[in-house]
Design an enzyme around this catalytic site. Structure first.
Site, PDB file in Angstrom:
ATOM      1  N   SER A 188       9.450   1.715  24.141  1.00  0.00           N
ATOM      2  CA  SER A 188       9.348   0.798  23.309  1.00  0.00           C
ATOM      3  C   SER A 188      10.315   1.261  21.485  1.00  0.00           C
ATOM      4  O   SER A 188      11.066   1.507  20.758  1.00  0.00           O
ATOM      5  CB  SER A 188       9.026  -0.472  22.961  1.00  0.00           C
ATOM      6  OG  SER A 188       8.989  -1.743  22.656  1.00  0.00           O
ATOM      7  N   THR A 189       9.378   0.820  20.730  1.00  0.00           N
ATOM      8  CA  THR A 189       9.335   1.129  18.971  1.00  0.00           C
ATOM      9  C   THR A 189       9.323   2.082  18.904  1.00  0.00           C
ATOM     10  O   THR A 189       8.031   2.613  18.799  1.00  0.00           O
ATOM     11  CB  THR A 189       8.951   0.128  18.178  1.00  0.00           C
ATOM     12  OG1 THR A 189       8.717  -1.306  18.421  1.00  0.00           O
ATOM     13  CG2 THR A 189       9.272   0.167  16.480  1.00  0.00           C
ATOM     14  N   HIS A 215      12.917  -0.521  25.605  1.00  0.00           N
ATOM     15  CA  HIS A 215      12.902  -2.032  25.215  1.00  0.00           C
ATOM     16  C   HIS A 215      14.805  -2.165  24.002  1.00  0.00           C
ATOM     17  O   HIS A 215      14.735  -0.975  23.320  1.00  0.00           O
ATOM     18  CB  HIS A 215      12.238  -3.128  24.182  1.00  0.00           C
ATOM     19  CG  HIS A 215      10.751  -2.248  25.361  1.00  0.00           C
ATOM     20  ND1 HIS A 215       9.552  -2.920  24.955  1.00  0.00           N
ATOM     21  CD2 HIS A 215      10.796  -2.461  27.057  1.00  0.00           C
ATOM     22  CE1 HIS A 215       8.590  -3.315  25.692  1.00  0.00           C
ATOM     23  NE2 HIS A 215       9.080  -3.078  27.273  1.00  0.00           N
ATOM     24  N   MET A 308       5.322  -0.843  20.595  1.00  0.00           N
ATOM     25  CA  MET A 308       4.498  -1.527  20.247  1.00  0.00           C
ATOM     26  C   MET A 308       3.888  -2.714  21.922  1.00  0.00           C
ATOM     27  O   MET A 308       5.008  -2.983  22.747  1.00  0.00           O
ATOM     28  CB  MET A 308       5.212  -2.532  19.640  1.00  0.00           C
ATOM     29  CG  MET A 308       4.151  -4.027  19.035  1.00  0.00           C
ATOM     30  SD  MET A 308       5.164  -5.126  18.311  1.00  0.00           S
ATOM     31  CE  MET A 308       5.754  -4.368  17.194  1.00  0.00           C
ATOM     32  N   ASP A 311       2.898  -3.069  27.503  1.00  0.00           N
ATOM     33  CA  ASP A 311       4.365  -3.050  28.653  1.00  0.00           C
ATOM     34  C   ASP A 311       3.451  -1.607  28.718  1.00  0.00           C
ATOM     35  O   ASP A 311       3.752  -0.617  28.481  1.00  0.00           O
ATOM     36  CB  ASP A 311       5.752  -2.895  28.122  1.00  0.00           C
ATOM     37  CG  ASP A 311       6.453  -3.470  29.858  1.00  0.00           C
ATOM     38  OD1 ASP A 311       5.829  -3.409  30.773  1.00  0.00           O
ATOM     39  OD2 ASP A 311       7.623  -2.774  29.089  1.00  0.00           O
TER      40      ASP A 311
END
Length: 369
Positions: A188-189, A215, A308, A311
């Protein structure tokens, strides 16, 4: 202590609303607002904020140029605001090239109407970047990277890690000798930078299909897949429903959808579905990992990179129960140590590996080094 924030946008309305939202959180404090990139560079040097929110399209100096100058003069975590268009996606990837760490879609209606979800998301992202320990660039020996064996589709420079970590090098990774049929990577991030650093080191004849779950909004994934395809020796594409998995090809989950894999005879096949409206992530690492556990059992090497939240933890748990191997990125090299921490803290990951060592570790485990 509060996290000091500099807000940069040429729209007075957006500057005011972002500042109000940031200041609503007791852990955050806006210490300045700039109307263009040139002001942002000057204020970043003078005010030394811990996080900067940055628009892309501005007069005098655009956000991408400003990011590049700030990273050269006073490296600071930067969160970009981006329009949900094809051009906006390309510009956001350019901003990540320049050194920005994260991005959010620029939705005026959400900001204007006090939409709780948008407010919470902005505050969370700013705090996540603000809590990150900032490391100034350090000298590293140059590493030669072979040229792609096929024509590149773009000429942009590769995404770069803006805050090299000074952590101790990982212990040498030894291959387990286990055989695999699939590599799955969730992030993600910080993921666009991390994925590029890993995938650009893979040879064109990498022996397994690769599933990528990042993401990212629907408008961004086609541009991101195209950029990776132009920079990597393996093939990279945005996954489509019915794709038959091929060795040496990476399939990026389309934004706004869910990507699953199912067995079709001796091969695997991609299934793209809308997913339920109550899902927090679209695409969701847990969903893809869970489907891989059913289709491939223990023949999966799954890697959770920077991001973050948590998940990927439950999907990784299912994979491990089926006999698969789970790795996590180590804390020192993460932009946000959330997703990797979740699998490591739960005892699911067998290795925590620095980003700079991840590609080599994967290639050794896959029998390619």
């Amino acid at each position: 202590m509060t996290i000091k924030v500099l807000v940069v946008d040429d729209s007075s309305f957006f500057r005011r609303r972002v500042s109000e939202i940031v200041n609503q959180d007791p852990e955050l404090e806006v210490i300045g607002a700039a109307v263009n990139g040139a002001e942002a560079v000057k204020m970043a040097q003078e005010l030394q904020p811990q996080v900067i929110t940055m628009d892309i399209e501005m007069p005098v100096m655009d956000g991408i140029t400003a990011v590049r100058e700030i990273m050269a003069k006073v490296p600071t975590p930067i969160l970009m605001f981006s329009s949900l268009t094809h051009d906006g996606a390309k510009a956001t990837l350019d901003a990540l090239d320049a050194g920005a760490l994260d991005f959010l879609p620029k939705r005026f209606e959400d900001i204007a109407t006090n939409k709780d979800e948008a407010i919470k998301l902005l505050q969370q992202r700013v705090k996540a970047l603000g809590r990150r320990r900032v490391y100034r660039p350090v000298s590293r020996p140059a590493v030669a990277v072979p040229e792609p064996t096929r024509p590149a589709l773009g000429t942009r420079p590769p995404l770069s890690q803006s805050f090299p970590r000074t952590a101790s090098p990982s212990a040498p990774i030894r291959a387990s000798g286990k055989s695999y049929k699939l590599l799955a990577i969730g992030t993600s991030t910080g993921g666009p930078v991390a994925l590029q650093k890993v995938l650009t080191q893979f040879p064109a004849n990498y022996p397994h299909p690769i599933l990528l779950i990042q993401h990212m909004p629907a408008a961004f994934t086609p541009a991101f897949a195209s950029r990776l395809n132009g920079l990597c020796r393996i093939s990279v594409k945005e996954a489509a429903n019915g794709d038959v998995l091929q060795p040496g090809c990476a399939y990026l989950a389309p934004g706004g959808m869910q990507m699953m894999v199912e067995k079709a005879g001796a091969t695997g096949r991609i299934k793209i579905v809308a997913g339920s409206a109550d899902m927090n992530y679209k695409p969701c690492v847990d969903i893809t990992f869970a489907s891989a556990s059913k289709a491939y059992g223990g023949d999966v090497l799954a890697v959770v990179l920077t991001g973050m939240g948590a998940d990927g933890r439950e999907g990784a748990r299912m994979l491990k129960s089926a006999g698969a191997t789970i790795w996590a990125q180590d804390e020192a090299s993460c932009v946000v140590y959330g997703m990797p921490q979740a699998v490591a803290a739960a005892g699911i990951a067998t290795q925590s590996i620095a980003l700079e060592s991840m590609a080599d570790a994967i290639l050794k485990e896959s029998g390619r080094v």
